[in-house]
Design a protein around this motif. Structure first.
Motif, mmCIF file in Angstrom:
data_model
loop_
_atom_site.group_PDB
_atom_site.id
_atom_site.type_symbol
_atom_site.label_atom_id
_atom_site.label_comp_id
_atom_site.label_asym_id
_atom_site.label_seq_id
_atom_site.Cartn_x
_atom_site.Cartn_y
_atom_site.Cartn_z
ATOM 1 N N UNK A 9 0.934 -1.227 -0.007
ATOM 2 C CA UNK A 9 -0.151 0.025 -0.240
ATOM 3 C C UNK A 9 0.698 1.108 0.171
ATOM 4 N N UNK A 10 1.557 0.886 0.976
ATOM 5 C CA UNK A 10 2.452 2.405 0.836
ATOM 6 C C UNK A 10 2.543 3.471 1.852
ATOM 7 N N UNK A 11 3.690 4.196 2.911
ATOM 8 C CA UNK A 11 3.313 4.703 3.630
ATOM 9 C C UNK A 11 1.481 5.777 3.691
ATOM 10 N N UNK A 12 2.349 6.372 2.080
ATOM 11 C CA UNK A 12 1.536 7.729 1.801
ATOM 12 C C UNK A 12 0.086 7.508 1.751
ATOM 13 N N UNK A 13 -0.482 5.742 1.649
ATOM 14 C CA UNK A 13 -1.637 5.832 1.238
ATOM 15 C C UNK A 13 -1.934 5.059 2.199
#
Length: 442
Positions: free
Chosen positions: A287-291
């Motif tokens: 997913x990624x930290x920003x999302x």
């Protein structure tokens, strides 16, 4: 004049402050280092080119994937010994620094001994420029990470390599996440994976007639288990076309097309909530930290009040300065492009920020080490077939990735956690039991 292995051992000893943890054997047949250790075989000067121009993890990975270096002896023991040298520090030691080539460093060094040793290593490598990266490497990407299109491309790189290869690797369970070795390490892999799927179902308190959403459904194992054993209506979503094709065939063969639907769909595009329960097993790392907060918000919106979420996710250790976190070079370029790990505390905080109440966190770190070793044993036992299916370079990627990951779990470098959360009813009722008994009982 000393032979190549002795000269390289002298460079390692000077730069790292300790003798090489492995025995070295170089292309000229010379050897140096501890006689009772696994052997790091450096087959050509090309490998040395890579290591000098990209010191640390990425140079080693490129040489490994290209077949220019190898390990004779126990690969797990070798990686455990290398862990403190290559992966056990936040910055590589010595004058080159992260990503700084030996040639560039040589022009700025003032210490005569270091200049001499690095110059000797460069002379061993020869004057040629380093070779291009192996074709299995994903080029460095520009632009915004974790857009739907970029996520699809990243997922395709890892998962669309052939279902036959994954069947060889995973065995009949076709589950590509941490198993649950509740009866100990002698449990068979398929039994341990069955136990993990059932643990998830019990934590979600699944009942006949409920709707289950499995985000990142892989080859359909979770939705099939939930439909067969708990009578739920299950929807599984994946971004991999090959996974979806395989999963649909499994569903049809099991006679559960009335209970199970498989979709090629991004979690951001799921339109048909609410669901009674959601499982996300080994997907959130993409997913990624920003999302991540948007991911948690979306799952919260798809879940009915009183519904439960089981989020099964690999974690990393927190850093003193979280802004220093960087993606793992080998994993990012060869295994999971754009994959990101977060500390479990960050995951819990973001789930709660989205409106969930976190009710239980279970750490399964040792379980994943056992799982990876079981997958590695499958790969070793069917090595020739794996090479035929995906090529030598990609098979070597998987061999290194699984062995290095197992060692990292064993050394407490990374962990994996099942986070059970609930979307409370209006007024705050959770519908949760007063103890873990309902899912802890066997």
């Amino acid at each position: 004049m000393p032979e190549a292995a002795e000269r390289l051992a002298a460079v390692v000893t000077h730069l790292w402050g300790s003798a090489p943890p492995l025995r070295l054997r170089t292309w000229d047949g010379s050897e140096a280092g501890p006689a009772d250790a696994p052997v790091l075989v450096i087959r050509s000067r090309r490998a040395l080119h890579r290591l000098l121009w990209r010191p640390g993890e990425l140079g080693l990975a490129r040489a490994w994937v290209a077949g220019e270096i190898d390990i004779e002896g126990d690969l797990y023991q070798a990686l455990d010994r290398l862990a403190g040298l290559v992966w056990g520090r936040e910055e590589p030691p010595g004058p080159t620094g992260r990503g700084r080539s030996a040639l560039r460093a040589l022009g700025t060094l003032r210490d005569p001994a270091t200049r001499r040793l690095l110059g000797d290593a460069l002379a061993l490598a020869g004057a040629a420029l380093p070779p291009p990266p192996p074709p299995e490497e994903v080029p460095r990407r520009n632009g915004i990470r974790h857009t739907p299109a970029r996520d699809r491309a990243a997922i395709s790189h890892h998962y669309d390599v052939g279902n036959d290869f994954y069947a060889l690797l995973l065995g009949p369970s076709m589950v590509y996440s941490c198993a649950y070795w509740q009866d100990g390490p002698d449990t068979g892999l398929d039994q341990a994976q069955h136990a993990k799927l059932d643990l998830v179902c019990r934590k979600l308190a699944l009942r006949p007639g409920q709707r289950l959403l499995d985000v990142g459904c892989g080859w359909g194992s979770m939705v099939l288990h939930a439909a067969e054993h708990y009578g739920v209506q299950a929807v599984g979503v994946t971004l991999s076309e090959e996974q979806a094709t395989y999963a649909r065939k499994r569903v049809a063969a099991a006679g559960h097309t009335d209970l199970v639907e498989i979709r090629v769909q991004d979690y951001r595009e799921i339109p048909d909530g609410p669901y009674d329960a959601i499982s996300s097993i080994g997907m959130a790392e993409h997913v990624g930290s920003e999302q991540y907060l948007a991911y948690a918000d979306r799952l919260h919106a798809l879940l009915k009040p009183g519904g439960r979420l089981l989020n099964h996710q690999i974690s990393r250790r927190p850093l003193r300065r979280e802004e220093d976190y960087r993606l793992d070079d080998f994993i990012d370029r060869y295994v999971f492009p754009d994959g990101e790990l977060a500390p479990v505390g960050s995951t819990v905080s973001l789930l709660e920020k989205a409106g969930f109440e976190v009710r239980d966190v279970e750490a399964l770190r040792e379980h994943y080490a056992l799982t990876l070793r079981a997958w590695g044993a499958h790969l070793e036992a069917h090595w020739d077939e794996a090479v035929r299916l995906v090529g030598a370079g990609r098979a070597r990627v998987w061999r290194l990735y699984m062995a290095a990951s197992a060692v990292s779990f064993e050394r407490n470098g990374i962990g994996v956690n099942q986070v059970l959360a609930v979307r409370p009813e209006p007024g705050g009722a959770s519908g949760m039991p007063l103890s873990r008994g309902p899912w802890a009982a066997q």
